[in-house]
Design a protein around this motif. Structure first.
Motif, PDB file in Angstrom:
ATOM      1  N   ASN A  14       0.960  -0.946  -0.341  1.00  0.00           N
ATOM      2  CA  ASN A  14       0.282  -0.103   0.111  1.00  0.00           C
ATOM      3  C   ASN A  14       0.966   1.077  -0.066  1.00  0.00           C
ATOM      4  N   PRO A  15       0.252   2.913  -0.842  1.00  0.00           N
ATOM      5  CA  PRO A  15       1.059   3.520  -0.739  1.00  0.00           C
ATOM      6  C   PRO A  15       1.949   4.271   1.251  1.00  0.00           C
ATOM      7  N   PHE A  16       0.398   3.428   1.956  1.00  0.00           N
ATOM      8  CA  PHE A  16       1.350   3.754   2.929  1.00  0.00           C
ATOM      9  C   PHE A  16       1.053   2.749   3.924  1.00  0.00           C
ATOM     10  N   VAL A  17       2.141   2.649   5.334  1.00  0.00           N
ATOM     11  CA  VAL A  17       1.963   1.699   6.114  1.00  0.00           C
ATOM     12  C   VAL A  17       1.100   1.884   7.039  1.00  0.00           C
ATOM     13  N   LEU A  18       1.132   3.509   7.171  1.00  0.00           N
ATOM     14  CA  LEU A  18       0.584   4.166   9.586  1.00  0.00           C
ATOM     15  C   LEU A  18       0.023   4.853   8.828  1.00  0.00           C
ATOM     16  N   ALA A  19      -0.696   5.841   9.348  1.00  0.00           N
ATOM     17  CA  ALA A  19      -1.144   7.326   8.909  1.00  0.00           C
ATOM     18  C   ALA A  19      -0.496   7.699  10.020  1.00  0.00           C
ATOM     19  N   HIS A  71      13.270  -2.288  -0.464  1.00  0.00           N
ATOM     20  CA  HIS A  71      12.970  -1.796  -2.257  1.00  0.00           C
ATOM     21  C   HIS A  71      13.596  -2.400  -3.236  1.00  0.00           C
ATOM     22  N   VAL A  72      12.437  -2.608  -4.638  1.00  0.00           N
ATOM     23  CA  VAL A  72      13.165  -3.176  -5.627  1.00  0.00           C
ATOM     24  C   VAL A  72      13.276  -1.795  -6.506  1.00  0.00           C
ATOM     25  N   LYS A  73      14.615  -1.252  -6.897  1.00  0.00           N
ATOM     26  CA  LYS A  73      14.078   0.210  -7.676  1.00  0.00           C
ATOM     27  C   LYS A  73      15.612  -0.077  -8.612  1.00  0.00           C
ATOM     28  N   ARG A  74      15.677   0.748  -9.874  1.00  0.00           N
ATOM     29  CA  ARG A  74      16.712   0.655 -10.595  1.00  0.00           C
ATOM     30  C   ARG A  74      17.875   1.176 -10.254  1.00  0.00           C
ATOM     31  N   ILE A  75      18.912   0.741 -10.204  1.00  0.00           N
ATOM     32  CA  ILE A  75      20.651   1.323  -9.621  1.00  0.00           C
ATOM     33  C   ILE A  75      20.440   2.801 -10.168  1.00  0.00           C
ATOM     34  N   ASP A  76      19.899   3.366 -11.048  1.00  0.00           N
ATOM     35  CA  ASP A  76      20.198   4.848 -11.539  1.00  0.00           C
ATOM     36  C   ASP A  76      18.706   5.999 -11.157  1.00  0.00           C
ATOM     37  N   ALA A  77      18.075   4.565 -10.201  1.00  0.00           N
ATOM     38  CA  ALA A  77      16.953   5.985  -9.852  1.00  0.00           C
ATOM     39  C   ALA A  77      17.603   6.546  -8.480  1.00  0.00           C
ATOM     40  N   ALA A  78      16.329   7.848  -8.505  1.00  0.00           N
ATOM     41  CA  ALA A  78      16.518   8.576  -7.642  1.00  0.00           C
ATOM     42  C   ALA A  78      15.425   8.334  -6.324  1.00  0.00           C
ATOM     43  N   LEU A 117      16.026  -0.107  10.266  1.00  0.00           N
ATOM     44  CA  LEU A 117      15.191   1.521  10.054  1.00  0.00           C
ATOM     45  C   LEU A 117      13.743   1.560   8.551  1.00  0.00           C
ATOM     46  N   THR A 118      13.469   0.364   9.201  1.00  0.00           N
ATOM     47  CA  THR A 118      12.179   0.126   8.523  1.00  0.00           C
ATOM     48  C   THR A 118      10.989   0.309   9.492  1.00  0.00           C
ATOM     49  N   MET A 119      11.322  -0.601  10.638  1.00  0.00           N
ATOM     50  CA  MET A 119      10.561  -0.207  11.873  1.00  0.00           C
ATOM     51  C   MET A 119      10.439   0.779  12.106  1.00  0.00           C
ATOM     52  N   ARG A 120      11.262   2.206  12.813  1.00  0.00           N
ATOM     53  CA  ARG A 120      11.246   2.970  13.062  1.00  0.00           C
ATOM     54  C   ARG A 120      10.528   3.881  11.519  1.00  0.00           C
ATOM     55  N   ASN A 121      10.274   3.693  10.752  1.00  0.00           N
ATOM     56  CA  ASN A 121      10.085   4.681   9.851  1.00  0.00           C
ATOM     57  C   ASN A 121       9.363   4.360   7.961  1.00  0.00           C
ATOM     58  N   PRO A 122       8.192   3.137   8.450  1.00  0.00           N
ATOM     59  CA  PRO A 122       7.602   2.497   7.827  1.00  0.00           C
ATOM     60  C   PRO A 122       7.409   2.608   6.079  1.00  0.00           C
ATOM     61  N   ARG A 123       8.331   2.559   5.136  1.00  0.00           N
ATOM     62  CA  ARG A 123       7.718   3.044   3.717  1.00  0.00           C
ATOM     63  C   ARG A 123       6.653   2.315   2.594  1.00  0.00           C
ATOM     64  N   GLN A 124       6.878   2.620   1.345  1.00  0.00           N
ATOM     65  CA  GLN A 124       5.814   2.116   0.724  1.00  0.00           C
ATOM     66  C   GLN A 124       6.573   1.045   0.104  1.00  0.00           C
ATOM     67  N   GLN A 125       6.853  -0.731   0.945  1.00  0.00           N
ATOM     68  CA  GLN A 125       8.054  -0.901   0.287  1.00  0.00           C
ATOM     69  C   GLN A 125       7.882  -2.662   0.663  1.00  0.00           C
ATOM     70  N   SER A 126       8.343  -3.240   0.459  1.00  0.00           N
ATOM     71  CA  SER A 126       7.920  -4.254   0.360  1.00  0.00           C
ATOM     72  C   SER A 126       8.367  -5.245   1.403  1.00  0.00           C
TER      73      SER A 126
END
Length: 362
Positions: free
Chosen positions: A31-36, A234-241, A140-149
């Motif tokens: 989802n776009p966000f894990v927590l409100a 996170h899965v991203k291209r190596i040159d992603a910003a 770090l993910t537990m401290r600040n969850p993001r849109q990620q696996s």
């Protein structure tokens, strides 16, 4: 025909072809966000190893570790419990085989271990609980969850932590470097290796990680120099910003409270009845003023309750009044490439929201 052949040879087509035999229902949902934005995050320390302090209810340390061997991914847990009134220390260990390496990874295993263990601890009262992991990305993910696996495990952990806090427990997570001599983490690592022995039976049903699935599919479709990078799930291209220039412009100079308020206003996931009613957290979507649904737009520009607080906000612009995108730093289709958000206007919107106190946790 030539276009079809070119598309057929493209990496995107090859990735899709590699995924065609995978049941999409088995993949995790991201989802776009894990927590409100207003929800309390877990405290974390990624710098040092503090000493446990005795508290009236007792102390508890939980060490988690992951292992990847023999085509399997598993996790181990070691728990050291100091009950109240200085009773004898209790030590418990266990392991779980999470899934095959084609579906899971060490990062997801660390998150799964935390979620599983926190759920076990829900009945505790008045304990200081410290979670230990040598996986910095997981901490770090537990401290600040993001849109990620791995979102599902993070959500499970936060639900358990919410119940634990209600019972007077204090929880924090600590990253411990792999070269540190920590006996509890050593025990957890031994248990994790046990979970990935040959012919170990799966003990837990877990969703397939998208990050791992896509990485494997891309590895069959593209040369090694074009593979994605897996960072913290996170899965991203190596040159992603990430994050983008626009996002950094908006948030980099804000305090945590200001950033939280802006995130609520921009996403609509705000403590306003329009959103709370949608997630079954309020009895009605109507504003207290009785004039309309309490949306972000109504709150910023129309609600009669905040007329006085709105004066400074409306003075920022005569031509863009009631333009929600403009007041929250959004880019419209008519803006050119040199466009930048009006940070003074954005700050005025944030100050208005803070002054009303409407978005504060109650």
């Amino acid at each position: 025909m030539k276009k079809f052949r070119r598309y057929h040879r493209s990496p995107l087509y090859q990735v899709a072809d590699a995924l065609k035999n995978i049941e999409m229902e088995t993949l995790e949902t991201i989802n776009p966000f894990v927590l409100a934005p207003w929800e309390t995050r877990i405290q974390s320390d990624v710098e040092a190893m503090p000493q446990l302090h005795t508290v009236p209810g007792g102390s508890l340390q939980v060490a988690v570790s992951s292992s990847t061997r023999n085509g399997l991914v598993g996790f181990g847990v070691a728990i050291k419990k100091q009950p109240p009134r200085y009773r004898k220390l209790k030590l418990r260990t266990f392991s779980t085989t999470l899934g095959p390496r084609l579906e899971q990874n060490p990062f997801s295993a660390e998150l799964a271990a935390l979620a599983h263990t926190l759920n076990m601890l829900v009945g505790l009262k008045d304990y200081r609980i410290t979670l230990l992991t040598s996986n910095k990305a997981a901490a770090l993910t537990m401290r600040n969850p993001r849109q990620q696996s791995g979102q599902e495990f993070v959500c499970q952990s936060y639900k358990s932590m919410k119940r634990l806090r209600r019972n007077g427990n204090h929880i924090n997570i600590l990253w411990v470097p792999t070269n540190a001599d920590n006996k509890l983490l050593g025990l957890a690592k031994e248990q994790a290796r046990t979970a990935t022995q040959k012919d170990a039976a799966l003990q837990k049903s877990a969703p397939r990680m998208k990050s791992t699935t896509l990485k494997i599919a891309r590895s069959h479709a593209a040369p090694s120099s074009d593979l994605p990078e897996n960072v913290g799930g996170h899965v991203k291209r190596i040159d992603a910003a990430l994050p983008g220039k626009h996002t950094r412009q908006l948030y980099d100079r804000l305090s945590w409270k200001e950033a939280s308020v802006l995130a609520q206003l921009r996403t609509g996931m705000a403590r306003l009845n329009g959103y709370l009613y949608r997630i079954n957290a309020a009895d009605t979507d109507q504003c207290a003023c009785g004039q309309a649904r309490e949306t972000v737009e109504h709150f910023l520009f129309r609600c009669r309750k905040w007329t006085t607080q709105r004066t400074a906000l409306l003075q920022c612009s005569q031509t863009h009044r009631a333009n929600l995108s403009f007041f929250l730093g959004g880019k419209s289709s008519s803006d050119n490439q040199q466009w930048t958000p009006n940070l003074e206007v954005v700050r005025a919107s944030i100050r208005f929201a803070i002054t009303t106190g409407r978005l504060d946790a109650t």
